[in-house]
Design a protein around this motif. Sequence first.
Motif, PDB file in Angstrom:
ATOM      1  N   GLU A  51      80.208   4.446  82.820  1.00 46.91           N
ATOM      2  CA  GLU A  51      81.504   5.047  82.339  1.00 46.91           C
ATOM      3  C   GLU A  51      82.391   4.126  81.438  1.00 46.91           C
ATOM      4  OE1 GLU A  51      82.128   8.109  82.208  1.00 46.91           O
ATOM      5  OE2 GLU A  51      80.874   9.041  83.968  1.00 46.91           O
ATOM      6  N   LYS A  52      82.509   2.802  81.888  1.00 50.69           N
ATOM      7  CA  LYS A  52      83.084   1.821  81.267  1.00 50.69           C
ATOM      8  C   LYS A  52      82.374   1.514  79.853  1.00 50.69           C
ATOM      9  CE  LYS A  52      85.895  -1.796  80.986  1.00 50.69           C
ATOM     10  NZ  LYS A  52      86.590  -1.821  79.724  1.00 50.69           N
ATOM     11  N   LEU A  53      81.035   1.316  79.782  1.00 47.21           N
ATOM     12  CA  LEU A  53      80.304   1.161  78.595  1.00 47.21           C
ATOM     13  C   LEU A  53      80.837   2.248  77.466  1.00 47.21           C
ATOM     14  CD1 LEU A  53      78.868  -1.091  77.010  1.00 47.21           C
ATOM     15  CD2 LEU A  53      76.486  -0.150  78.189  1.00 47.21           C
ATOM     16  N   THR A  54      80.730   3.573  78.151  1.00 49.51           N
ATOM     17  CA  THR A  54      80.982   4.636  77.177  1.00 49.51           C
ATOM     18  C   THR A  54      82.202   4.575  76.613  1.00 49.51           C
ATOM     19  OG1 THR A  54      79.570   6.030  78.653  1.00 49.51           O
ATOM     20  CG2 THR A  54      81.124   7.215  76.983  1.00 49.51           C
ATOM     21  N   ASP A  55      83.281   4.434  77.543  1.00 47.03           N
ATOM     22  CA  ASP A  55      84.647   4.069  76.688  1.00 47.03           C
ATOM     23  C   ASP A  55      84.899   2.874  75.819  1.00 47.03           C
ATOM     24  OD1 ASP A  55      85.420   5.902  78.879  1.00 47.03           O
ATOM     25  OD2 ASP A  55      86.403   4.546  80.258  1.00 47.03           O
ATOM     26  N   ASP A  56      83.989   1.795  76.139  1.00 46.12           N
ATOM     27  CA  ASP A  56      84.147   0.635  75.347  1.00 46.12           C
ATOM     28  C   ASP A  56      83.551   0.818  73.862  1.00 46.12           C
ATOM     29  OD1 ASP A  56      85.345  -0.666  77.416  1.00 46.12           O
ATOM     30  OD2 ASP A  56      83.837  -2.151  77.767  1.00 46.12           O
ATOM     31  N   MET A  57      82.476   1.576  74.176  1.00 43.70           N
ATOM     32  CA  MET A  57      81.577   1.978  72.778  1.00 43.70           C
ATOM     33  C   MET A  57      82.248   2.922  71.956  1.00 43.70           C
ATOM     34  SD  MET A  57      77.533   1.906  73.772  1.00 43.70           S
ATOM     35  CE  MET A  57      76.801   1.777  72.158  1.00 43.70           C
ATOM     36  N   GLU A  58      82.951   3.775  72.574  1.00 53.74           N
ATOM     37  CA  GLU A  58      83.754   4.647  71.844  1.00 53.74           C
ATOM     38  C   GLU A  58      85.122   3.922  71.019  1.00 53.74           C
ATOM     39  OE1 GLU A  58      85.553   7.643  74.065  1.00 53.74           O
ATOM     40  OE2 GLU A  58      86.708   8.505  72.299  1.00 53.74           O
ATOM     41  N   ILE A  91      70.472   4.646  60.123  1.00 56.44           N
ATOM     42  CA  ILE A  91      71.761   3.746  60.240  1.00 56.44           C
ATOM     43  C   ILE A  91      71.099   2.571  61.217  1.00 56.44           C
ATOM     44  CG2 ILE A  91      73.755   3.010  60.814  1.00 56.44           C
ATOM     45  CD1 ILE A  91      74.781   5.759  60.076  1.00 56.44           C
ATOM     46  N   SER A  92      70.541   2.891  62.292  1.00 55.66           N
ATOM     47  CA  SER A  92      69.925   1.910  63.245  1.00 55.66           C
ATOM     48  C   SER A  92      68.787   1.511  62.790  1.00 55.66           C
ATOM     49  CB  SER A  92      69.898   2.513  64.604  1.00 55.66           C
ATOM     50  OG  SER A  92      69.222   3.745  64.469  1.00 55.66           O
ATOM     51  N   GLU A  93      67.904   2.083  62.097  1.00 60.14           N
ATOM     52  CA  GLU A  93      66.678   1.597  61.520  1.00 60.14           C
ATOM     53  C   GLU A  93      66.989   0.600  60.308  1.00 60.14           C
ATOM     54  OE1 GLU A  93      63.134   2.225  62.275  1.00 60.14           O
ATOM     55  OE2 GLU A  93      64.064   2.193  63.971  1.00 60.14           O
ATOM     56  N   ALA A  94      68.050   0.828  59.586  1.00 54.37           N
ATOM     57  CA  ALA A  94      68.394  -0.060  58.531  1.00 54.37           C
ATOM     58  C   ALA A  94      69.152  -1.463  59.137  1.00 54.37           C
ATOM     59  CB  ALA A  94      69.316   0.332  57.573  1.00 54.37           C
ATOM     60  N   GLY A  95      69.190  -1.396  60.532  1.00 51.30           N
ATOM     61  CA  GLY A  95      69.942  -2.736  61.025  1.00 51.30           C
ATOM     62  C   GLY A  95      71.123  -2.550  61.655  1.00 51.30           C
ATOM     63  N   GLY A  96      71.418  -1.452  61.851  1.00 50.23           N
ATOM     64  CA  GLY A  96      72.789  -1.177  62.425  1.00 50.23           C
ATOM     65  C   GLY A  96      72.970  -1.380  63.940  1.00 50.23           C
ATOM     66  N   THR A  97      73.888  -2.106  64.494  1.00 48.21           N
ATOM     67  CA  THR A  97      74.003  -1.885  65.739  1.00 48.21           C
ATOM     68  C   THR A  97      74.246  -0.532  66.397  1.00 48.21           C
ATOM     69  OG1 THR A  97      76.372  -2.261  66.005  1.00 48.21           O
ATOM     70  CG2 THR A  97      75.169  -4.058  65.762  1.00 48.21           C
ATOM     71  N   PRO A  98      73.932  -0.167  67.937  1.00 51.49           N
ATOM     72  CA  PRO A  98      74.707   1.013  68.208  1.00 51.49           C
ATOM     73  C   PRO A  98      75.917   1.369  68.167  1.00 51.49           C
ATOM     74  CG  PRO A  98      73.021  -0.190  69.819  1.00 51.49           C
ATOM     75  CD  PRO A  98      73.346  -1.182  68.838  1.00 51.49           C
ATOM     76  N   VAL A  99      76.743   0.366  67.996  1.00 51.94           N
ATOM     77  CA  VAL A  99      78.382   0.794  67.848  1.00 51.94           C
ATOM     78  C   VAL A  99      78.319   1.066  66.231  1.00 51.94           C
ATOM     79  CG1 VAL A  99      80.482  -0.224  67.476  1.00 51.94           C
ATOM     80  CG2 VAL A  99      79.432  -0.158  69.675  1.00 51.94           C
ATOM     81  N   GLN A 100      77.651   0.591  65.492  1.00 49.00           N
ATOM     82  CA  GLN A 100      77.796   0.895  64.089  1.00 49.00           C
ATOM     83  C   GLN A 100      77.158   2.314  63.912  1.00 49.00           C
ATOM     84  OE1 GLN A 100      75.893  -2.836  62.426  1.00 49.00           O
ATOM     85  NE2 GLN A 100      77.732  -3.204  61.309  1.00 49.00           N
ATOM     86  N   GLU A 101      76.095   2.541  64.543  1.00 47.58           N
ATOM     87  CA  GLU A 101      75.545   3.513  64.555  1.00 47.58           C
ATOM     88  C   GLU A 101      76.347   4.878  64.516  1.00 47.58           C
ATOM     89  OE1 GLU A 101      72.094   4.303  66.830  1.00 47.58           O
ATOM     90  OE2 GLU A 101      71.093   5.756  65.833  1.00 47.58           O
ATOM     91  N   GLU A 129      73.069   0.731  77.177  1.00 51.91           N
ATOM     92  CA  GLU A 129      73.953   0.858  75.949  1.00 51.91           C
ATOM     93  C   GLU A 129      73.761   2.127  75.177  1.00 51.91           C
ATOM     94  OE1 GLU A 129      73.480  -2.290  73.141  1.00 51.91           O
ATOM     95  OE2 GLU A 129      75.509  -1.781  72.230  1.00 51.91           O
ATOM     96  N   GLU A 130      72.494   2.651  75.523  1.00 50.59           N
ATOM     97  CA  GLU A 130      71.901   3.727  74.584  1.00 50.59           C
ATOM     98  C   GLU A 130      72.323   4.949  75.232  1.00 50.59           C
ATOM     99  OE1 GLU A 130      70.939   3.795  71.665  1.00 50.59           O
ATOM    100  OE2 GLU A 130      70.123   1.729  71.404  1.00 50.59           O
ATOM    101  N   VAL A 131      72.190   4.961  76.543  1.00 45.27           N
ATOM    102  CA  VAL A 131      72.982   6.146  77.559  1.00 45.27           C
ATOM    103  C   VAL A 131      74.437   6.352  77.152  1.00 45.27           C
ATOM    104  CG1 VAL A 131      73.327   7.095  79.778  1.00 45.27           C
ATOM    105  CG2 VAL A 131      71.263   5.924  79.319  1.00 45.27           C
ATOM    106  N   ALA A 132      74.978   4.935  77.203  1.00 44.21           N
ATOM    107  CA  ALA A 132      76.315   5.241  76.823  1.00 44.21           C
ATOM    108  C   ALA A 132      76.780   5.587  75.509  1.00 44.21           C
ATOM    109  CB  ALA A 132      77.178   3.668  76.995  1.00 44.21           C
ATOM    110  N   LYS A 133      75.840   5.170  74.429  1.00 47.50           N
ATOM    111  CA  LYS A 133      75.972   5.697  73.192  1.00 47.50           C
ATOM    112  C   LYS A 133      75.815   7.252  73.036  1.00 47.50           C
ATOM    113  CE  LYS A 133      72.752   5.645  70.173  1.00 47.50           C
ATOM    114  NZ  LYS A 133      71.564   4.832  69.330  1.00 47.50           N
TER     115      LYS A 133
END
Lengths: 556, 134
Positions: free
Chosen positions: A407-414, A242-252, A293-297
């Motif tokens: 922690e905030k980024l983890t919450d926001d990405m979720e 999904i990310s290789e096709a161009g998806g953002t970390p949130v889309q992934e 962003e990746e750690v939070a993902k």
Amino acid sequence: MTASNQSKQFEAAVAAWHKGRERYASKLQAQSTLSGLPIKTVYTQDDVSQDSVDVMPGVYPFTRGLYPDGYVLTPWAQQMVFGYGTIDETRQKMEKMVAEGMEGYFGNNIFNVVYDIPCMYGIDADHPEAESNLGQCGVHMSTGDDYDELVRDWELEKSNFSMITGDNCLPALALLVAAAERRGKGPESLRGNSMNWYPRTAVQDIPSWEPRWGYALMVDLIKWATINAPAWNTTNIFMYGISEAGGTPVQELAYGLSWGKSVIDAGLAAGLDPDQFIGRLGFQIGCTVNLFEEVAKFRAHRRMWAKLCRDAGCKKPSSMHARVHCHTNGYVLTQQQLLNNNARITLQALAAALGGVQSIHTCSYDEATTIPTEESHRTALRTQQILMWESGVRNVADPLGGSYYVEKLTDDMEAAAWEIYNQLEAKGGYLRGLETGEIKRAIDGASYQMKQNINSGRQIVVGLNKYQSESLEQHEPFRVDMAIENKAKQRLAAYKARRDDKAVAASLENVARACEALKAGTGSLMPALIEAARAGATNGEMMVPMRAAFGWYVSE
Amino acid sequence: MSGKPVKVLLAKKKIDVHGRASKLIARELRDAGMEVVYFRFGTVDEIVNAALQEDVDVIAVSIMTSGHLHLAENLVPALKAKGMNDVMVIFGGIIPDVDFEPLRKMGVHRAFPAGLPGSVVVDYINANVGKVGL
């Protein structure tokens, strides 16, 4: 110090902070993550909910990791992808990688073997369209001989065979089961992984089965393995694609979890017990250079999956584990100034380790331009070994846990991922999104947006749109000898010459009948494929009746 | 150039995987006003036939899983054999730059590394289409 004193001290510090930045604060440019989530310049205790902090590693919902002591009991598995030529060349590479110290959990062997494209599509070496692709971007393995050589002498209970197949996923497992049998071992001795990733066609531009049959085949493998090979990991939820096709970390995150939910639903609909099959699903997830962003993902992903599994009826904590193999994203690598990629790969692997994944594949720096050389492949392995043994990242579980920002980024990405997830679920879920092309359109849109950002310089890629150089790299690539083509054909011919052709033909007729039974919902395909593998049928031969039964479909 | 848009056949070899880059370049060529026939996967014969039928000015081949030298070696003579001597042939994607010159000798007019803005390809096509031959 009392709480109220503490609070007063903090308020005073915040006021002083505001004062300190008065002169320039209005000039600061707005920042965002790759996924477009806004980020501030500083995070404090006010950004973190107590719920997010009151958790421990190894405890539901596993935000802080699957295991109480992180990597201390055993480090992540070094799961390097490899495979080229015939099994001869790949077998040598397996032995070399073991000698280089590539290990799975507790020192076990781990082999992440990628097939060549003809095998993935299901054609043998003697098929005209296999020409110039044999053994090129993976190993060509189609016969019982090939699989015998794959498993020869390895202690099966201590060796993990991860098989990066395509549409040939079920035949490949059947061929492996038959090879184990010839060593006197039943399928319960097998350790490893089937990709079983039909749903990737939602984002990858490849022809495959018709969607409903793609799911039927996926579930057939899961059902067979759940009963017969309980230690086998049945399914890889391929978020990396999904990310290789161009998806953002949130889309992934969003589409990956929706994909996972579609597998859970398909398994439950087939009558499987959630605690028996869900724990054998695993994830392969990408990781860009965007560290936090990746750690939070990865942290959000574990929490979200645990919730989905509990909702699906899982009772055992281990069934709710999101077991993650990280494949560092290849798309972030540049053909320009190739050696820069080593810095990128190091950051990617660091993010994966800080994110608490179970297994890592590090790309090689020259993969932006070629199949990796022996040297670049070893450097990629060493990159994760340096991380493992020199950096200290494996000493402490979830070392970034409690960071206000993470922690905030983890919450926001979720939250952002649930929003996309819920929209897709409301419209019928992942399979429906695959059929309508909705998922692919969303990902293609993100891919185009990222390209525009790179073209305009808004997103900086060093060596590509900043600090360019004019000179060519002159990097001599790894070349697969074209003589491999003949060798593969000869191996196949020699194998076919030794078989009982009548028995093979009968076994393939049986496969054709089993395909129809699977379509009618009255039978299973895996046992017929294993029978055919025992009789000597090849990967390509088993795929012929399967292709006839399950169609050929290119998603929009 | 006349008012007729440049017509590009965008192809990949018969068995290849991934589509991100080819879809991106297709969109960027369209953004620049070109007509793009998105052909996806083809054997050499299928690519040549599609190029003939569509009467394209440019054949652009997107490469992901190697085999570019072998493909060029067969594609260029096959195009000539069908009389397509005026067509421009360009390659792009996962191609080591040491292969750019061998590709040029086989008749590929230009090979592009991955990641560049589509405008680089657009500018090259506009400057050379109709002026190069096989």
